[in-house]
Design an enzyme around this catalytic site. Structure first.
Site, PDB file in Angstrom:
ATOM      1  N   GLY A   1       0.815  -1.217   0.000  1.00 11.29           N
ATOM      2  CA  GLY A   1       0.000   0.000   0.000  1.00 11.29           C
ATOM      3  C   GLY A   1       0.846   1.263   0.000  1.00 11.29           C
ATOM      4  N   THR A   2       1.913   1.256   0.757  1.00 13.27           N
ATOM      5  CA  THR A   2       2.762   2.454   0.840  1.00 13.27           C
ATOM      6  C   THR A   2       3.356   2.783  -0.522  1.00 13.27           C
ATOM      7  OG1 THR A   2       3.260   2.005   3.150  1.00 13.27           O
ATOM      8  CG2 THR A   2       4.806   3.435   1.971  1.00 13.27           C
TER       9      THR A   2
ATOM     10  N   ASN B   1      -8.369   3.889   8.196  1.00 16.78           N
ATOM     11  CA  ASN B   1      -7.764   2.765   8.906  1.00 16.78           C
ATOM     12  C   ASN B   1      -7.903   2.853  10.420  1.00 16.78           C
ATOM     13  OD1 ASN B   1      -5.881   4.906   7.960  1.00 16.78           O
ATOM     14  ND2 ASN B   1      -4.568   4.011   9.520  1.00 16.78           N
TER      15      ASN B   1
ATOM     16  N   CYS C   1       1.150   1.773  12.215  1.00 16.84           N
ATOM     17  CA  CYS C   1       2.336   2.516  11.787  1.00 16.84           C
ATOM     18  C   CYS C   1       2.663   3.627  12.768  1.00 16.84           C
ATOM     19  CB  CYS C   1       2.113   3.127  10.410  1.00 16.84           C
ATOM     20  SG  CYS C   1       1.470   1.948   9.261  1.00 16.84           S
TER      21      CYS C   1
HETATM   22  C1  LIG Z   1      -5.323   3.143   4.561  1.00 20.35           C
HETATM   23  C2  LIG Z   1      -3.940   2.590   4.435  1.00 20.35           C
HETATM   24  N1  LIG Z   1      -3.146   3.014   3.447  1.00 20.35           N
HETATM   25  C3  LIG Z   1      -1.899   2.527   3.283  1.00 20.35           C
HETATM   26  C4  LIG Z   1      -1.373   1.597   4.134  1.00 20.35           C
HETATM   27  C5  LIG Z   1       0.017   1.104   3.932  1.00 20.35           C
HETATM   28  O1  LIG Z   1       0.009  -0.202   3.397  1.00 20.35           O
HETATM   29  P1  LIG Z   1       1.291  -1.155   3.504  1.00 20.35           P
HETATM   30  O2  LIG Z   1       1.426  -1.516   4.933  1.00 20.35           O
HETATM   31  O3  LIG Z   1       0.955  -2.339   2.638  1.00 20.35           O
HETATM   32  O4  LIG Z   1       2.466  -0.428   2.984  1.00 20.35           O
HETATM   33  C6  LIG Z   1      -2.161   1.119   5.195  1.00 20.35           C
HETATM   34  C7  LIG Z   1      -1.610   0.141   6.148  1.00 20.35           C
HETATM   35  O5  LIG Z   1      -2.068   0.002   7.257  1.00 20.35           O
HETATM   36  C8  LIG Z   1      -3.481   1.639   5.341  1.00 20.35           C
HETATM   37  O6  LIG Z   1      -4.270   1.215   6.337  1.00 20.35           O
END
Ligand SMILES: Cc1ncc(COP(=O)(O)O)c(C=O)c1O
Length: 393
Positions: A70-71, A150, A324
């Protein structure tokens, strides 16, 4: 065995997904860019992973770019669209409750002259499409709004927001659908966004793989340079096993979604009623327009970190908010933007259920969580919950 109620942070990988991935970690090890038989076999499997994921999202296979999660999807979407649009404008519109993978990326872009406008949300974390429309100027090149939050699970009216943006030529709409993906039927053709971010580990796929949907015709500059993989949008040898795992996990998630949503919502509501019976407890996020697995509360007179630690000691894994942000002394930017003062926001707790959550686990959670919250409110639990406190006495 600790009961896992932190599915918004990540989910366990399904055994069927592990089975689907295994051949691509062993016999099918070729590089999809190689011309020989090993490479061709890997290429065919990678093409199939694109096809399977795209079909479930109702888009074309060439519109899906596999990333590391996601990042990276958010970084590629925002930086890629911002740099591609710079000749037309520099204004980027977003909400004040985005995940840091969006918020911090936009802060970085500000250093290069982009103007970032963070729009307010209401008490429930909802963004008003009228407010989005009013923020658009002819210098606006990009709008980024998450589909579901989230920390509090609020679902945004993305369809309406997309509708307001549609008439503005040259404005790209990015949607972070990372949290929504396991729960919301994503028909990306109908959604109206140009860029959509996903991460496999939120729907029982492996960590380290995600996808970015790039609507055909959307101008995006690659942020990683090298080979021509993923149609020049993301250089680097593809991780075939992870891509296959993501496609398999998403297919299973979609196929079972209606049943999962109904069952998990029932379990969540049972737990919600028990938690909200605690004095000082208030639901955060929208009461109805929210993810079915997510229960988020603030409980006045408690410290969310201490409560989560206390629950961990009692065998229940929860979190304060975003995984995070764990360890950060700041209160949640999401709750602040929703109007919660710091002392209330400090009492935040996020309990997130998943497909694998059982009724027995919720029976235990219903018995334990309110008891722990009440003990923290009365001050009785502080010594037991704080390992440092023991050292100090
Ligand atoms: C809404 C949202 N965007 C982005 C991310 C980041 O995803 P990743 O952990 O796969 O990098 C998260 C992770 O918790 C998230 O909840």
């Amino acid at each position: 065995m600790t009961i896992y109620l932190d599915h918004a942070a990540t989910t366990p990988v399904r055994p069927e997904v592990v089975d689907a991935m295994l051949p691509y970690l062993t016999e099918v090890f070729g590089n999809p860019s190689s011309a020989h038989a090993y490479g061709r076999r890997a290429r065919a499997a990678l093409d199939e992973a694109h096809e399977r994921l795209a079909t479930r999202l109702n888009v074309g296979p060439r519109e899906v770019v596999f990333t590391s999660g996601g990042t990276e999807s958010n970084n590629l979407a925002l930086k890629g669209a911002a740099w591609a649009g710079k000749a037309h404008g520099h204004r980027i519109v977003t909400s004040s409750i985005e995940h840091h993978a969006v918020g911090h990326t936009l802060r970085y872009l500000e250093k290069f002259g982009f103007e970032v406008v963070e729009l307010p949300v209401d008490r429930y974390g909802r963004l008003d499409p009228d407010v989005v429309e009013a923020a658009l100027t002819d210098r606006t090149i990009l709008v980024s709004v998450m589909l579901a939050n989230n920390e509090v699970g609020t679902i945004q009216p993305i369809g309406e927001i997309a509708e307001r943006i549609r008439s503005r030529r040259g404005v790209v709409l990015h949607v972070d659908a990372v949290q929504a993906a396991p729960w919301v039927d994503l028909d990306l053709e109908a959604l109206g966004a140009d860029l959509v971010s996903l991460a496999a580990h939120k729907f029982e796929g492996p960590k380290g793989v995600g996808a970015l949907y790039v609507r055909h015709g959307t101008h995006l500059l690659a942020q990683q340079h090298g080979g021509s993989q993923e149609r020049h949008r993301r250089a680097g040898t593809e991780s075939l096993a992870l891509a296959v795992g993501m496609a398999a996990a998403y297919e299973l998630s979609c196929a079972e979604r209606p049943g999962t949503v109904a069952r998990v919502r029932g379990l969540r509501d049972r737990l919600r009623d028990a938690v909200l019976a605690v004095d000082g407890a208030e639901l955060t996020g929208h009461p109805r327009e929210r993810l079915p697995g997510l229960l988020s509360v603030v409980v006045t007179g408690t410290d969310g970190s201490a409560v989560a630690l206390g629950l961990d000691l009692e065998g229940i894994a929860t979190s304060v908010g975003s995984a995070c942000a764990t360890g950060s002394a700041d209160v949640s930017h999401v709750l602040s933007a929703m109007g919660y003062p710091d002392d209330e926001a400090r009492g935040a707790l996020r309990i997130s259920l998943g497909r694998t959550t059982t009724s027995d686990e919720i029976d235990t959670a219903v018995a334990v969580i309110p008891t722990v919250l009440r003990a923290h409110r009365s001050g009785e639990a502080v010594l037991a919950a704080d390992p440092l406190a023991e050292l100090q006495v």
